[in-house]
Enzyme design. Structure first.
Site, PDB file in Angstrom:
ATOM      1  N   CYS A 131      -5.711 -27.419   7.280  1.00 30.89           N
ATOM      2  CA  CYS A 131      -4.696 -26.660   8.030  1.00 30.89           C
ATOM      3  C   CYS A 131      -4.180 -27.494   9.200  1.00 30.89           C
ATOM      4  O   CYS A 131      -4.769 -28.501   9.572  1.00 30.89           O
ATOM      5  CB  CYS A 131      -5.268 -25.326   8.513  1.00 30.89           C
ATOM      6  SG  CYS A 131      -6.140 -25.420  10.085  1.00 30.89           S
TER       7      CYS A 131
ATOM      8  N   ASP B 251       0.857  -1.179   0.000  1.00 32.63           N
ATOM      9  CA  ASP B 251       0.000   0.000   0.000  1.00 32.63           C
ATOM     10  C   ASP B 251       0.897   1.233   0.000  1.00 32.63           C
ATOM     11  O   ASP B 251       2.119   1.120   0.102  1.00 32.63           O
ATOM     12  CB  ASP B 251      -0.978  -0.037   1.178  1.00 32.63           C
ATOM     13  CG  ASP B 251      -0.301   0.228   2.502  1.00 32.63           C
ATOM     14  OD1 ASP B 251       0.941   0.396   2.517  1.00 32.63           O
ATOM     15  OD2 ASP B 251      -0.997   0.269   3.519  1.00 32.63           O
TER      16      ASP B 251
ATOM     17  N   ASP C 166      -7.801  -7.582   0.264  1.00 37.14           N
ATOM     18  CA  ASP C 166      -6.934  -7.756   1.419  1.00 37.14           C
ATOM     19  C   ASP C 166      -7.725  -7.344   2.640  1.00 37.14           C
ATOM     20  O   ASP C 166      -8.597  -6.472   2.547  1.00 37.14           O
ATOM     21  CB  ASP C 166      -5.685  -6.866   1.333  1.00 37.14           C
ATOM     22  CG  ASP C 166      -5.995  -5.438   1.765  1.00 37.14           C
ATOM     23  OD1 ASP C 166      -6.619  -4.723   0.968  1.00 37.14           O
ATOM     24  OD2 ASP C 166      -5.664  -5.061   2.904  1.00 37.14           O
TER      25      ASP C 166
ATOM     26  N   HIS D 122      -5.582 -21.464  10.486  1.00 38.51           N
ATOM     27  CA  HIS D 122      -6.899 -21.972  10.082  1.00 38.51           C
ATOM     28  C   HIS D 122      -7.709 -20.916   9.327  1.00 38.51           C
ATOM     29  O   HIS D 122      -8.308 -21.200   8.286  1.00 38.51           O
ATOM     30  CB  HIS D 122      -7.692 -22.450  11.308  1.00 38.51           C
ATOM     31  CG  HIS D 122      -9.125 -22.675  10.982  1.00 38.51           C
ATOM     32  ND1 HIS D 122      -9.578 -23.814  10.344  1.00 38.51           N
ATOM     33  CD2 HIS D 122     -10.214 -21.865  11.117  1.00 38.51           C
ATOM     34  CE1 HIS D 122     -10.879 -23.703  10.116  1.00 38.51           C
ATOM     35  NE2 HIS D 122     -11.293 -22.533  10.573  1.00 38.51           N
TER      36      HIS D 122
END
Ligand SMILES: [Zn+2]
Length: 387
Positions: free
Chosen positions: A307, A93, A267, A336
């Site tokens: 996971c 960013d 994001d 996870h």
């Protein structure tokens, strides 16, 4: 094969698109979720763990990295990819959003922003040129334009003035950007929730010409309905062949609705932050692992998740780790949650490619909103398997 930066369509469903982003640092299937690596680390995760979730691109923060350890030091150490052990694409960013959030610690003028570091109070200045140079020093695959984002709600005149300044800054960012094969710079569309201002902003940016376009200034408290209606009037104006990135979004439901409106990249700190506070995302909403009901539950969070938390540990063990304030709790749960977000995006992508997005989206929403669900039920297995 050329490594020119480009987005190549694979399939579409209405305005939703599946495709591949070709970059100097690899190819990323879209739509994609980018884990947030604020200071050169995705909090509580090794980069191998991030890779294992299927993430294809991560995000770094200019504001944080310029203050510590400093962009020049990162450059001297081989760039951000090498520094943080992520050879894949990195989007940085511009620092704008963080600097604007500093409130009284910053002073805005037409040329840029002067601010005091939140770390040691030292004085710094960011301008469109300086932000672009820093991102170059970090070796960002995708550089973002430095812009201003007013807090909503604000008067239309305030939003218009701010957007027009951001557009002047965007032209200066483009001047400062050094084009390289496989690298990109994205312009950021502003204009609050005003359709005419959003359209004007798209015209300004496409007039300058960028490799991709971000939609900024949303997910700042306006609510999902206004966010979606703003996307409805914005994404159709962006050239179809350009990648679109919705900044700072969001919940699983936000991601689904935004993909349906033509967004490719996202994001958000939600999955990582939630992981540090004992909240686990599942196909049926979230679980709070601190809750006493998990204390003797020998089952995994989800039997369909690959996971480490789900394949090797029980809900009871995770509950114990959080109750004991052990650092492994946030590590496993962050893992996870990132695995869930990547699985969610893979499922949506697969559905677009197979032409089943409508049914898949309806199923996802039904499961998320089921009122008869109790955490004693296991999440359902209907998510498409990892390709
Ligand atoms: Zn899991």
């Amino acid at each position: 094969m050329s490594t020119a930066f480009r987005w190549v369509e694979q399939a579409r469903s209405g305005r939703a698109r599946a495709g591949h982003l070709h970059t100097a640092h690899g190819i990323v299937p879209t739509p994609t979720f980018m884990p947030v690596g604020t200071v050169g680390t995705v909090k509580a995760m090794t980069m191998d763990a991030v890779r294992s979730t299927g993430a294809g691109i991560v995000l770094g923060n200019t504001y944080h990295l310029m203050l510590r350890p400093g962009a020049e030091r990162v450059r001297a150490l081989g760039g951000l990819h090498r520094f943080m052990d992520w050879p894949g694409p990195i989007l940085t960013d511009s620092g704008g959003f963080q600097v604007m959030s500093l409130g009284p610690l910053r002073k805005l003028d037409q040329d840029g922003v002067t601010f005091n570091s939140h770390i040691d109070g030292s004085r710094h200045r960011l301008t469109p040129e300086r932000s672009t140079d820093i991102q170059h020093a970090l070796d960002a695959t995708i550089t973002m334009c430095f812009d201003e984002c007013p807090a909503l709600p604000a008067a239309p005149e305030v939003i218009a003035q701010s957007m027009r300044m951001s557009m002047r800054w965007a032209a200066r960012c483009r001047e400062a950007f050094v084009p390289r094969q496989g690298y990109a710079q994205y312009g950021i569309i502003q204009g609050g929730t005003e359709p005419e201002l959003r359209a004007e902003s798209v015209r300004s940016l496409t007039g300058i010409g960028f490799e991709g376009y971000a939609i900024g200034g949303l997910a700042v408290g306006e609510g999902q309905d206004l966010m979606f209606s703003t996307l409805d009037v914005t994404t159709p104006l962006i050239p179809w062949e350009s990648p679109r990135y919705l900044m700072g979004v969001g919940t699983p439901d936000d991601l689904l609705g935004s993909v349906e409106r033509g967004v490719d990249m996202f994001d958000c700190v939600m999955p990582t932050r939630a992981g540090r506070t004992a909240r686990a995302y599942t196909e049926r909403g979230t679980l709070n692992l601190r809750n006493a009901r998990h204390a003797v539950d020998a089952r995994p969070i989800s039997p369909h998740c690959d996971c480490l938390a789900c394949t090797r540990h029980s809900r009871a063990y995770l509950h114990h780790l959080f109750r004991a304030n052990e650092i492994l709790g946030p590590m496993l749960l962050t893992w996870h949650n990132l695995a869930y977000y990547q699985r969610l995006m893979r499922g949506i992508r697969t559905a677009i490619v197979e032409g089943t997005l409508e049914g898949h989206a309806a199923w996802l929403r039904t499961e998320w909103s089921r009122e008869d669900w109790t955490p004693d039920e296991m999440p359902p297995p209907d998510i498409p398997p990892v390709p």
